[in-house]
Design a protein around this motif. Structure first.
Motif, PDB file in Angstrom:
ATOM      1  N   VAL A  23       3.973  39.233-116.840  1.00  0.00           N
ATOM      2  CA  VAL A  23       2.670  38.640-116.522  1.00  0.00           C
ATOM      3  C   VAL A  23       1.597  39.716-116.439  1.00  0.00           C
ATOM      4  O   VAL A  23       0.490  39.549-116.955  1.00  0.00           O
ATOM      5  CB  VAL A  23       2.745  37.842-115.198  1.00  0.00           C
ATOM      6  CG1 VAL A  23       1.357  37.367-114.776  1.00  0.00           C
ATOM      7  CG2 VAL A  23       3.679  36.647-115.354  1.00  0.00           C
ATOM      8  N   VAL A  24       1.925  40.833-115.789  1.00  0.00           N
ATOM      9  CA  VAL A  24       0.959  41.929-115.668  1.00  0.00           C
ATOM     10  C   VAL A  24       0.562  42.431-117.049  1.00  0.00           C
ATOM     11  O   VAL A  24      -0.624  42.645-117.340  1.00  0.00           O
ATOM     12  CB  VAL A  24       1.550  43.083-114.825  1.00  0.00           C
ATOM     13  CG1 VAL A  24       0.645  44.312-114.897  1.00  0.00           C
ATOM     14  CG2 VAL A  24       1.722  42.648-113.373  1.00  0.00           C
ATOM     15  N   ALA A  25       1.539  42.593-117.936  1.00  0.00           N
ATOM     16  CA  ALA A  25       1.249  43.080-119.288  1.00  0.00           C
ATOM     17  C   ALA A  25       0.397  42.087-120.055  1.00  0.00           C
ATOM     18  O   ALA A  25      -0.523  42.471-120.792  1.00  0.00           O
ATOM     19  CB  ALA A  25       2.558  43.348-120.026  1.00  0.00           C
ATOM     20  N   GLU A  26       0.678  40.786-119.901  1.00  0.00           N
ATOM     21  CA  GLU A  26      -0.093  39.761-120.597  1.00  0.00           C
ATOM     22  C   GLU A  26      -1.520  39.683-120.064  1.00  0.00           C
ATOM     23  O   GLU A  26      -2.465  39.455-120.821  1.00  0.00           O
ATOM     24  CB  GLU A  26       0.596  38.401-120.462  1.00  0.00           C
ATOM     25  CG  GLU A  26       1.900  38.307-121.254  1.00  0.00           C
ATOM     26  CD  GLU A  26       2.664  37.022-120.968  1.00  0.00           C
ATOM     27  OE1 GLU A  26       2.327  36.344-119.961  1.00  0.00           O
ATOM     28  OE2 GLU A  26       3.601  36.702-121.722  1.00  0.00           O
ATOM     29  N   GLY A  63      -5.454  53.125-113.023  1.00  0.00           N
ATOM     30  CA  GLY A  63      -6.404  53.985-112.343  1.00  0.00           C
ATOM     31  C   GLY A  63      -7.796  53.793-112.896  1.00  0.00           C
ATOM     32  O   GLY A  63      -8.109  52.773-113.517  1.00  0.00           O
ATOM     33  N   ARG A  64      -8.636  54.792-112.703  1.00  0.00           N
ATOM     34  CA  ARG A  64     -10.023  54.679-113.129  1.00  0.00           C
ATOM     35  C   ARG A  64     -10.144  54.547-114.642  1.00  0.00           C
ATOM     36  O   ARG A  64     -11.094  53.950-115.152  1.00  0.00           O
ATOM     37  CB  ARG A  64     -10.812  55.899-112.657  1.00  0.00           C
ATOM     38  CG  ARG A  64     -10.984  55.956-111.140  1.00  0.00           C
ATOM     39  CD  ARG A  64     -11.834  57.142-110.741  1.00  0.00           C
ATOM     40  NE  ARG A  64     -12.033  57.188-109.291  1.00  0.00           N
ATOM     41  CZ  ARG A  64     -12.733  58.136-108.670  1.00  0.00           C
ATOM     42  NH1 ARG A  64     -13.275  59.127-109.386  1.00  0.00           N
ATOM     43  NH2 ARG A  64     -12.876  58.110-107.370  1.00  0.00           N
ATOM     44  N   ALA A  65      -9.203  55.129-115.361  1.00  0.00           N
ATOM     45  CA  ALA A  65      -9.250  55.057-116.825  1.00  0.00           C
ATOM     46  C   ALA A  65      -8.851  53.684-117.343  1.00  0.00           C
ATOM     47  O   ALA A  65      -8.996  53.400-118.533  1.00  0.00           O
ATOM     48  CB  ALA A  65      -8.344  56.129-117.430  1.00  0.00           C
ATOM     49  N   GLY A  66      -8.355  52.815-116.465  1.00  0.00           N
ATOM     50  CA  GLY A  66      -7.962  51.478-116.881  1.00  0.00           C
ATOM     51  C   GLY A  66      -6.454  51.325-116.972  1.00  0.00           C
ATOM     52  O   GLY A  66      -5.692  52.258-116.710  1.00  0.00           O
ATOM     53  N   PHE A  67      -6.024  50.141-117.344  1.00  0.00           N
ATOM     54  CA  PHE A  67      -4.609  49.796-117.416  1.00  0.00           C
ATOM     55  C   PHE A  67      -4.112  49.969-118.848  1.00  0.00           C
ATOM     56  O   PHE A  67      -4.784  49.554-119.793  1.00  0.00           O
ATOM     57  CB  PHE A  67      -4.406  48.348-116.957  1.00  0.00           C
ATOM     58  CG  PHE A  67      -2.988  47.847-117.110  1.00  0.00           C
ATOM     59  CD1 PHE A  67      -2.073  47.998-116.081  1.00  0.00           C
ATOM     60  CD2 PHE A  67      -2.577  47.235-118.285  1.00  0.00           C
ATOM     61  CE1 PHE A  67      -0.773  47.534-116.213  1.00  0.00           C
ATOM     62  CE2 PHE A  67      -1.283  46.772-118.427  1.00  0.00           C
ATOM     63  CZ  PHE A  67      -0.381  46.926-117.385  1.00  0.00           C
ATOM     64  N   ALA A  68      -2.930  50.553-119.005  1.00  0.00           N
ATOM     65  CA  ALA A  68      -2.331  50.686-120.340  1.00  0.00           C
ATOM     66  C   ALA A  68      -0.831  50.857-120.185  1.00  0.00           C
ATOM     67  O   ALA A  68      -0.352  51.564-119.281  1.00  0.00           O
ATOM     68  CB  ALA A  68      -2.926  51.876-121.094  1.00  0.00           C
ATOM     69  N   LEU A  69      -0.072  50.205-121.064  1.00  0.00           N
ATOM     70  CA  LEU A  69       1.377  50.373-121.061  1.00  0.00           C
ATOM     71  C   LEU A  69       1.731  51.733-121.639  1.00  0.00           C
ATOM     72  O   LEU A  69       1.109  52.208-122.592  1.00  0.00           O
ATOM     73  CB  LEU A  69       2.053  49.282-121.893  1.00  0.00           C
ATOM     74  CG  LEU A  69       1.975  47.848-121.374  1.00  0.00           C
ATOM     75  CD1 LEU A  69       2.686  46.909-122.337  1.00  0.00           C
ATOM     76  CD2 LEU A  69       2.584  47.730-119.985  1.00  0.00           C
ATOM     77  N   THR A  70       2.738  52.362-121.063  1.00  0.00           N
ATOM     78  CA  THR A  70       3.282  53.588-121.653  1.00  0.00           C
ATOM     79  C   THR A  70       4.185  53.200-122.824  1.00  0.00           C
ATOM     80  O   THR A  70       4.496  52.022-123.039  1.00  0.00           O
ATOM     81  CB  THR A  70       4.096  54.363-120.619  1.00  0.00           C
ATOM     82  OG1 THR A  70       5.216  53.545-120.211  1.00  0.00           O
ATOM     83  CG2 THR A  70       3.251  54.701-119.396  1.00  0.00           C
ATOM     84  N   ARG A  74       6.181  49.608-123.197  1.00  0.00           N
ATOM     85  CA  ARG A  74       6.198  48.670-124.325  1.00  0.00           C
ATOM     86  C   ARG A  74       7.629  48.339-124.731  1.00  0.00           C
ATOM     87  O   ARG A  74       7.937  47.185-125.063  1.00  0.00           O
ATOM     88  CB  ARG A  74       5.418  49.258-125.495  1.00  0.00           C
ATOM     89  CG  ARG A  74       3.895  49.166-125.316  1.00  0.00           C
ATOM     90  CD  ARG A  74       3.171  49.563-126.585  1.00  0.00           C
ATOM     91  NE  ARG A  74       3.239  51.010-126.809  1.00  0.00           N
ATOM     92  CZ  ARG A  74       2.357  51.866-126.329  1.00  0.00           C
ATOM     93  NH1 ARG A  74       1.352  51.432-125.599  1.00  0.00           N
ATOM     94  NH2 ARG A  74       2.470  53.166-126.583  1.00  0.00           N
ATOM     95  N   GLU A  75       8.507  49.336-124.701  1.00  0.00           N
ATOM     96  CA  GLU A  75       9.901  49.090-125.055  1.00  0.00           C
ATOM     97  C   GLU A  75      10.580  48.203-124.014  1.00  0.00           C
ATOM     98  O   GLU A  75      11.349  47.294-124.356  1.00  0.00           O
ATOM     99  CB  GLU A  75      10.643  50.419-125.192  1.00  0.00           C
ATOM    100  CG  GLU A  75      10.178  51.261-126.376  1.00  0.00           C
ATOM    101  CD  GLU A  75      10.965  52.554-126.496  1.00  0.00           C
ATOM    102  OE1 GLU A  75      12.075  52.619-125.940  1.00  0.00           O
ATOM    103  OE2 GLU A  75      10.458  53.490-127.134  1.00  0.00           O
ATOM    104  N   VAL A  76      10.318  48.478-122.731  1.00  0.00           N
ATOM    105  CA  VAL A  76      10.904  47.658-121.662  1.00  0.00           C
ATOM    106  C   VAL A  76      10.376  46.230-121.751  1.00  0.00           C
ATOM    107  O   VAL A  76      11.117  45.262-121.544  1.00  0.00           O
ATOM    108  CB  VAL A  76      10.601  48.269-120.273  1.00  0.00           C
ATOM    109  CG1 VAL A  76      10.991  47.302-119.160  1.00  0.00           C
ATOM    110  CG2 VAL A  76      11.348  49.584-120.109  1.00  0.00           C
ATOM    111  N   LEU A  77       9.083  46.072-122.073  1.00  0.00           N
ATOM    112  CA  LEU A  77       8.513  44.731-122.199  1.00  0.00           C
ATOM    113  C   LEU A  77       9.218  43.951-123.298  1.00  0.00           C
ATOM    114  O   LEU A  77       9.592  42.785-123.099  1.00  0.00           O
ATOM    115  CB  LEU A  77       7.011  44.830-122.490  1.00  0.00           C
ATOM    116  CG  LEU A  77       6.280  43.494-122.686  1.00  0.00           C
ATOM    117  CD1 LEU A  77       6.362  42.647-121.415  1.00  0.00           C
ATOM    118  CD2 LEU A  77       4.821  43.738-123.083  1.00  0.00           C
TER     119      LEU A  77
END
Length: 303
Positions: A23-26, A63-70, A74-77
């Motif tokens: 859900v967080v990723a979506e 953080g301040r730079a925003g949200f992004a998957l590592t 992405r592989e775990v998702l």
């Protein structure tokens, strides 16, 4: 944050955390996931940290730079979506054996259909709910292309999309036809014209064209316009029409509210319209699913 030992087993708690991560990723951020999950942002952050510790890797940057998957995230998702789909498939097959209506039904619906006077989808969902209170319905509003991808990768059980270019791996069940007409807003000069505009006039003003697939009839009508803007969905088209700078085609049922308020009007409605079939779509060769079949049967039931 690498773990010294690999994950030895997957618990119910892990599955809950993976669902939260999905859900967080979506949603694209902790704050957006807060409302979707019905928990506080701090609780979302805490559970994400729990999952990262259990897996021994950082799944996302925040953080301040925003949200992004590592890259690991992405592989775990992807792996998590496969696992959660497998769990749901297992539950579906067990329910099939028991002939019990329980579990999840994931439906993808193209945007802005709720104002459609044909209420087949609503009636089918009501009938399904009337047969069991152990059903969880998950509706996602999206574009036709995203719904088709969701059907192919197993994230969706069924979708409602315009029938434009059928794909060989999907089955289509026609629901009804949706009429769209050419509209302008009250802010547009054509709104106050004393006579209906001719083709030359319509071809000289700015228009918006959909960025999604259309029927041949719809494409032909759009070629007659001076399309200088695009929109990914009908809501985007409505936004541009309401600026008073563009004309564009909208489903009549969707535009009806603005028409009733005097904010929009159709242009040459007797000749400038197209009908697009709407279909319920499922994947060919899908696993037996009592819940899905019951929903599809309800769609075909007499009113």
């Amino acid at each position: 944050m690498r773990s010294k030992t690999p994950l030895s087993q997957v618990t119910d708690f892990d599955l809950r955390l993976l669902r939260l991560f999905k859900v967080v990723a979506e949603c694209g951020s902790f704050s957006a996931a807060e409302s979707a999950l019905g928990v506080t942002r701090s609780a979302v952050s805490l559970q994400m940290s729990d999952l990262e510790k259990r897996l021994g890797m950082r799944l996302c940057q925040r953080g301040r730079a925003g949200f992004a998957l590592t890259d690991e995230g992405r592989e775990v998702l992807r792996a998590g979506e496969v696992l959660l789909s497998a769990v749901e498939n297992f539950r579906t097959e067990i329910n099939q054996i028991n002939r019990q209506l329980r579990g999840e039904l994931n439906i993808g619906i193209v945007n802005n259909l709720v104002t459609q006077p044909h209420m087949e989808i609503t009636r089918a969902l009501k009938a399904l709910r009337g047969r069991s209170d152990e059903i969880r319905v998950n509706i996602s509003m999206s574009t036709p292309g995203e719904i088709e991808r969701g059907l192919f990768d197993g994230r969706l059980h069924v979708g409602a999309i315009p029938l434009t270019t059928p794909l060989s791996g999907l089955d289509y069940r026609l629901l009804y036809e949706e009429r769209s007409s050419l509209y302008c807003s009250r802010e547009h000069p054509l709104f106050h014209a004393d006579t209906e505009p001719d083709d030359d006039t319509l071809g000289s003003v700015d228009a918006v064209v959909p960025g999604y697939p259309m029927t041949a009839q719809a494409m032909g009508l759009h070629r007659q316009l001076n399309c200088t803007a695009t929109a990914s969905d009908r809501e985007g088209i409505a936004f541009l029409i309401l600026t008073g700078s563009y004309i564009g085609y909208l489903p009549d049922h969707y535009a009806a509210n603005w028409v009733a308020k005097g904010q929009m009007k159709p242009l040459c409605p007797e000749r400038l319209f197209f009908d697009a079939p709407l279909a319920m779509v499922t994947r060919k060769g899908r696993r037996p699913n009592l819940l899905l079949e019951s929903f599809l049967d309800s769609l075909q039931a007499p009113r």
